[in-house]
Each structure stands twice: as structure tokens, then as C-alpha cells.
Design a protein around this motif. Structure first.
Motif, PDB file in Angstrom:
ATOM      1  N   VAL A 164      -8.794  10.736  12.363  1.00  0.00           N
ATOM      2  CA  VAL A 164      -7.608  10.926  11.658  1.00  0.00           C
ATOM      3  C   VAL A 164      -8.893  11.774  10.084  1.00  0.00           C
ATOM      4  CG1 VAL A 164      -6.544   9.597  12.244  1.00  0.00           C
ATOM      5  CG2 VAL A 164      -6.911   9.244   9.994  1.00  0.00           C
ATOM      6  N   GLN A 165      -7.329  12.630   9.158  1.00  0.00           N
ATOM      7  CA  GLN A 165      -8.116  12.769   7.906  1.00  0.00           C
ATOM      8  C   GLN A 165      -7.761  12.347   6.740  1.00  0.00           C
ATOM      9  OE1 GLN A 165      -7.506  17.318   7.891  1.00  0.00           O
ATOM     10  NE2 GLN A 165      -9.092  17.595   9.033  1.00  0.00           N
ATOM     11  N   LEU A 166      -8.875  11.762   6.629  1.00  0.00           N
ATOM     12  CA  LEU A 166      -8.533  10.845   4.845  1.00  0.00           C
ATOM     13  C   LEU A 166      -9.846  12.135   3.665  1.00  0.00           C
ATOM     14  CD1 LEU A 166      -7.754   8.214   3.294  1.00  0.00           C
ATOM     15  CD2 LEU A 166     -10.897   7.964   3.940  1.00  0.00           C
ATOM     16  N   ASP A 167      -8.327  12.301   2.686  1.00  0.00           N
ATOM     17  CA  ASP A 167      -8.354  13.310   2.136  1.00  0.00           C
ATOM     18  C   ASP A 167      -9.658  14.269   2.429  1.00  0.00           C
ATOM     19  OD1 ASP A 167      -6.820  11.952  -0.146  1.00  0.00           O
ATOM     20  OD2 ASP A 167      -8.936  10.763  -0.898  1.00  0.00           O
ATOM     21  N   GLY A 168      -9.215  15.089   3.793  1.00  0.00           N
ATOM     22  CA  GLY A 168      -9.342  16.264   4.762  1.00  0.00           C
ATOM     23  C   GLY A 168     -10.389  15.967   5.335  1.00  0.00           C
ATOM     24  N   GLU A 169     -11.262  15.090   5.156  1.00  0.00           N
ATOM     25  CA  GLU A 169     -12.444  14.442   5.681  1.00  0.00           C
ATOM     26  C   GLU A 169     -12.038  13.906   7.089  1.00  0.00           C
ATOM     27  OE1 GLU A 169     -15.357  15.442   5.062  1.00  0.00           O
ATOM     28  OE2 GLU A 169     -15.014  16.599   3.073  1.00  0.00           O
ATOM     29  N   PRO A 170     -13.357  13.512   8.272  1.00  0.00           N
ATOM     30  CA  PRO A 170     -12.438  13.239   9.091  1.00  0.00           C
ATOM     31  C   PRO A 170     -13.299  11.764   9.373  1.00  0.00           C
ATOM     32  CG  PRO A 170     -14.200  14.687   9.868  1.00  0.00           C
ATOM     33  CD  PRO A 170     -13.764  14.987   8.285  1.00  0.00           C
ATOM     34  N   LEU A 175      -5.566  -5.081   7.608  1.00  0.00           N
ATOM     35  CA  LEU A 175      -5.404  -4.447   8.734  1.00  0.00           C
ATOM     36  C   LEU A 175      -5.485  -3.360   8.951  1.00  0.00           C
ATOM     37  CD1 LEU A 175      -2.035  -3.070  10.627  1.00  0.00           C
ATOM     38  CD2 LEU A 175      -1.716  -2.585   8.908  1.00  0.00           C
ATOM     39  N   LEU A 176      -6.186  -2.108  10.227  1.00  0.00           N
ATOM     40  CA  LEU A 176      -7.008  -1.116  10.362  1.00  0.00           C
ATOM     41  C   LEU A 176      -5.838  -0.160   9.790  1.00  0.00           C
ATOM     42  CD1 LEU A 176      -9.274  -2.040  13.159  1.00  0.00           C
ATOM     43  CD2 LEU A 176      -9.869  -1.512  10.813  1.00  0.00           C
ATOM     44  N   LEU A 177      -6.029   0.975   9.780  1.00  0.00           N
ATOM     45  CA  LEU A 177      -5.400   2.470   9.163  1.00  0.00           C
ATOM     46  C   LEU A 177      -4.937   2.755  10.577  1.00  0.00           C
ATOM     47  CD1 LEU A 177      -4.573   4.194   7.915  1.00  0.00           C
ATOM     48  CD2 LEU A 177      -6.528   5.919   8.175  1.00  0.00           C
ATOM     49  N   VAL A 178      -6.237   2.645  11.676  1.00  0.00           N
ATOM     50  CA  VAL A 178      -5.512   2.688  12.675  1.00  0.00           C
ATOM     51  C   VAL A 178      -4.091   2.206  13.055  1.00  0.00           C
ATOM     52  CG1 VAL A 178      -6.807   1.472  14.329  1.00  0.00           C
ATOM     53  CG2 VAL A 178      -5.821   3.670  15.484  1.00  0.00           C
ATOM     54  N   HIS A 179      -4.139   0.651  13.050  1.00  0.00           N
ATOM     55  CA  HIS A 179      -2.608  -0.002  13.691  1.00  0.00           C
ATOM     56  C   HIS A 179      -1.332   0.508  12.798  1.00  0.00           C
ATOM     57  CE1 HIS A 179      -5.160  -1.459  16.484  1.00  0.00           C
ATOM     58  NE2 HIS A 179      -6.167  -2.083  15.439  1.00  0.00           N
ATOM     59  N   PHE A 180      -2.156   0.694  10.998  1.00  0.00           N
ATOM     60  CA  PHE A 180      -1.389   1.189  10.099  1.00  0.00           C
ATOM     61  C   PHE A 180      -0.028   2.152  10.684  1.00  0.00           C
ATOM     62  CE2 PHE A 180      -0.047   2.923   6.665  1.00  0.00           C
ATOM     63  CZ  PHE A 180       1.233   2.487   6.003  1.00  0.00           C
ATOM     64  N   ALA A 210      -6.358  -0.039   6.263  1.00  0.00           N
ATOM     65  CA  ALA A 210      -4.983   0.605   5.728  1.00  0.00           C
ATOM     66  C   ALA A 210      -5.412   0.500   4.097  1.00  0.00           C
ATOM     67  CB  ALA A 210      -3.672   0.162   6.257  1.00  0.00           C
ATOM     68  N   ALA A 211      -5.441  -0.778   3.818  1.00  0.00           N
ATOM     69  CA  ALA A 211      -5.555  -0.764   2.074  1.00  0.00           C
ATOM     70  C   ALA A 211      -6.536   0.545   1.235  1.00  0.00           C
ATOM     71  CB  ALA A 211      -5.681  -2.398   1.802  1.00  0.00           C
ATOM     72  N   MET A 212      -7.116   0.171   1.906  1.00  0.00           N
ATOM     73  CA  MET A 212      -8.994   1.478   1.665  1.00  0.00           C
ATOM     74  C   MET A 212      -7.949   3.151   1.559  1.00  0.00           C
ATOM     75  SD  MET A 212     -11.793   0.349   4.095  1.00  0.00           S
ATOM     76  CE  MET A 212     -12.980   1.254   3.403  1.00  0.00           C
ATOM     77  N   ALA A 213      -6.930   3.386   2.523  1.00  0.00           N
ATOM     78  CA  ALA A 213      -5.923   4.313   1.683  1.00  0.00           C
ATOM     79  C   ALA A 213      -5.526   4.615   1.446  1.00  0.00           C
ATOM     80  CB  ALA A 213      -5.950   4.670   3.731  1.00  0.00           C
ATOM     81  N   GLY A 214      -5.371   3.323   0.090  1.00  0.00           N
ATOM     82  CA  GLY A 214      -4.202   3.594  -0.314  1.00  0.00           C
ATOM     83  C   GLY A 214      -4.345   4.726  -1.565  1.00  0.00           C
ATOM     84  N   GLY A 215      -3.436   5.731  -1.726  1.00  0.00           N
ATOM     85  CA  GLY A 215      -3.771   6.897  -2.907  1.00  0.00           C
ATOM     86  C   GLY A 215      -4.346   7.717  -2.241  1.00  0.00           C
ATOM     87  N   HIS A 216      -4.322   8.373  -0.949  1.00  0.00           N
ATOM     88  CA  HIS A 216      -5.239   9.282  -0.203  1.00  0.00           C
ATOM     89  C   HIS A 216      -3.851  10.158  -0.009  1.00  0.00           C
ATOM     90  CE1 HIS A 216      -9.025   8.048  -1.946  1.00  0.00           C
ATOM     91  NE2 HIS A 216      -8.656   6.785  -2.099  1.00  0.00           N
ATOM     92  N   ASP A 217      -4.703  10.873   0.651  1.00  0.00           N
ATOM     93  CA  ASP A 217      -4.276  12.162   1.872  1.00  0.00           C
ATOM     94  C   ASP A 217      -4.766  11.137   2.942  1.00  0.00           C
ATOM     95  OD1 ASP A 217      -2.289  14.060   2.397  1.00  0.00           O
ATOM     96  OD2 ASP A 217      -3.569  15.032   2.351  1.00  0.00           O
ATOM     97  N   VAL A 219       1.136  -1.089  -0.117  1.00  0.00           N
ATOM     98  CA  VAL A 219      -0.119  -0.282  -0.284  1.00  0.00           C
ATOM     99  C   VAL A 219       0.656   1.246   0.661  1.00  0.00           C
ATOM    100  CG1 VAL A 219      -0.375  -0.022   2.297  1.00  0.00           C
ATOM    101  CG2 VAL A 219      -1.843   0.491   0.987  1.00  0.00           C
ATOM    102  N   THR A 220       0.737   2.074  -1.004  1.00  0.00           N
ATOM    103  CA  THR A 220       1.534   3.587  -0.727  1.00  0.00           C
ATOM    104  C   THR A 220       0.201   4.051  -0.290  1.00  0.00           C
ATOM    105  OG1 THR A 220       2.527   2.574  -2.472  1.00  0.00           O
ATOM    106  CG2 THR A 220       2.569   5.398  -2.184  1.00  0.00           C
ATOM    107  N   MET A 221       0.615   5.455   0.094  1.00  0.00           N
ATOM    108  CA  MET A 221      -0.433   6.992   0.286  1.00  0.00           C
ATOM    109  C   MET A 221       0.960   7.935   1.308  1.00  0.00           C
ATOM    110  SD  MET A 221      -1.656   5.677   4.240  1.00  0.00           S
ATOM    111  CE  MET A 221      -1.676   3.899   3.995  1.00  0.00           C
ATOM    112  N   THR A 222       0.347   9.226   1.083  1.00  0.00           N
ATOM    113  CA  THR A 222       0.699  10.434   1.627  1.00  0.00           C
ATOM    114  C   THR A 222       0.333  10.151   3.260  1.00  0.00           C
ATOM    115  OG1 THR A 222       0.723  11.581  -0.094  1.00  0.00           O
ATOM    116  CG2 THR A 222       1.028  12.931   1.372  1.00  0.00           C
ATOM    117  N   VAL A 223       1.115  10.701   4.026  1.00  0.00           N
ATOM    118  CA  VAL A 223       0.441  10.414   5.643  1.00  0.00           C
ATOM    119  C   VAL A 223       2.197  11.175   5.861  1.00  0.00           C
ATOM    120  CG1 VAL A 223       1.089   9.542   7.566  1.00  0.00           C
ATOM    121  CG2 VAL A 223       0.521   7.980   5.993  1.00  0.00           C
ATOM    122  N   ASN A 224       0.505  12.669   6.325  1.00  0.00           N
ATOM    123  CA  ASN A 224       1.477  14.065   6.982  1.00  0.00           C
ATOM    124  C   ASN A 224       2.349  14.551   6.158  1.00  0.00           C
ATOM    125  OD1 ASN A 224       0.102  13.991   9.555  1.00  0.00           O
ATOM    126  ND2 ASN A 224       1.617  12.863  10.412  1.00  0.00           N
ATOM    127  N   GLY A 225       2.058  14.935   4.649  1.00  0.00           N
ATOM    128  CA  GLY A 225       2.672  15.095   3.541  1.00  0.00           C
ATOM    129  C   GLY A 225       4.536  14.397   2.689  1.00  0.00           C
TER     130      GLY A 225
END
Length: 176
Positions: free
Chosen positions: A49-55, A20-25, A63-70, A3-9
């Protein structure tokens, strides 16, 4: 899976288990422990957390669902040594006590103020309604958000005081 995502820039790529849940990732894989893990049922809101600016509640997002997102966590609020006005407001107006719900409250508040820089008290209460604080009674949290809205230019404690936000003693301990 990878998985690839942007985390805090910053772009991050990791091999993960598909479940794997995003919180654990964030906490276990990336070491970003500011995101708290609470009820594990999406009721408490400590994991917001914010996912593409949305809480979002990161205990309900894979975590896989956050792939490609900010993804933005509470660690992403502070810029260098300058606190975000939301962080400063919670400090100025005592919007936290034990601090367990605070990261989720901060992230929800930042999303609210990004969309609505001058929310009413009712709009603030609606925005934070998905989060449980067992310590404050919410009045100081609402005041903290109001302070942050009034100081979106990044004013610091030396430049202002909690007197900038009205203190309605009649509702000081009320929970709405």
C-alpha cells in the motif's frame, strides 16, 4: 489503543490491539480486501500500500505506526468509474494473470509514476523488484507500466491500444 489515520482520503479512527498489522487493519477492520495478504514475511509484495505516497509492505507495518499518516490502498486508485491509468494499463497489456500480486504491483507502479512519469525499463524493473509474480514473467507487467506512463492523461481502451507499447518478441517470455 486508539488509532486515527486517513485511508483513501477518509479519516478513520478505530480501537485496535497494539500488535495489529496494517494489512489486517485494512482487510479485517476496514473491509478493504483489495490489499492481499501473502507470505507474511515481506518477501512477496502482495500487501503493498502507499504510506504518505511511499510504497510499503503492510505486513511489516503496525497499524499503530500508520496513525496520523495517509494510507492509500488499491481501492483508492479508481476515481468514481474511471480507472487509474495504471489499472487500465494492466488491463490493456495483460499485466496480470491470477491477480494475486496485482494490487501490490499497482500500488508500487502508481508510486513510481508519481515520482517519475517516464521511467525506463530498468527503472520499472527496479521498482517492482520487491514483488513476486509467479504467472507473467514480468514482461507484460513492464509493458503495462509503460502503457500507463504513456497514458497518464487517463486515456481509455477506446482511445488507444496495446500497440502503443513496443512488443519485443525476443524478450516476451524472458524473466530478468
Amino acid at each position: 489503543m486508539q488509532v486515527t489515520m486517513t485511508v483513501n482520503g477518509e479519516s478513520v479512527t478505530r480501537d485496535i490491539e497494539p500488535r495489529l498489522l496494517l494489512v489486517h487493519f485494512l482487510r479485517d477492520t476496514l473491509g478493504l480486501t483489495g490489499t492481499h495478504w501473502g507470505c507474511d514475511t515481506s518477501n512477496c509484495g502482495t500487501c503493498v500500500v502507499q504510506l504518505d505516497g511511499e510504497p510499503v509492505k503492510s505486513c511489516t507495518v503496525l497499524a499503530a505506526m500508520a496513525g496520523g499518516h495517509d494510507v492509500r490502498t488499491v481501492e483508492g486508485l479508481e476515481q468514481g468509474t474511471t480507472l487509474d491509468p495504471v489499472q487500465q494499463g494492466f488491463m490493456e497489456c495483460h499485466g496480470l494473470q491470477c491477480g494475486f500480486c496485482t494490487p501490490g504491483m499497482l500500488m508500487t507502479t502508481r508510486a513510481l509514476l508519481d515520482k517519475n512519469p517516464d521511467p525506463s525499463e530498468d527503472e520499472i524493473r527496479e521498482a517492482i523488484s520487491g514483488q513476486i509474480c509467479r504467472c507473467t514473467g514480468y514482461t507484460t507487467i513492464v509493458r503495462s507500466v509503460q502503457w500507463a506512463a504513456r497514458h497518464s492523461d487517463g486515456a481509455t481502451a477506446e482511445q488507444s491500444t496495446t500497440e502503443d507499447v513496443p512488443n519485443d518478441d525476443a524478450t516476451a517470455g524472458a524473466v530478468r
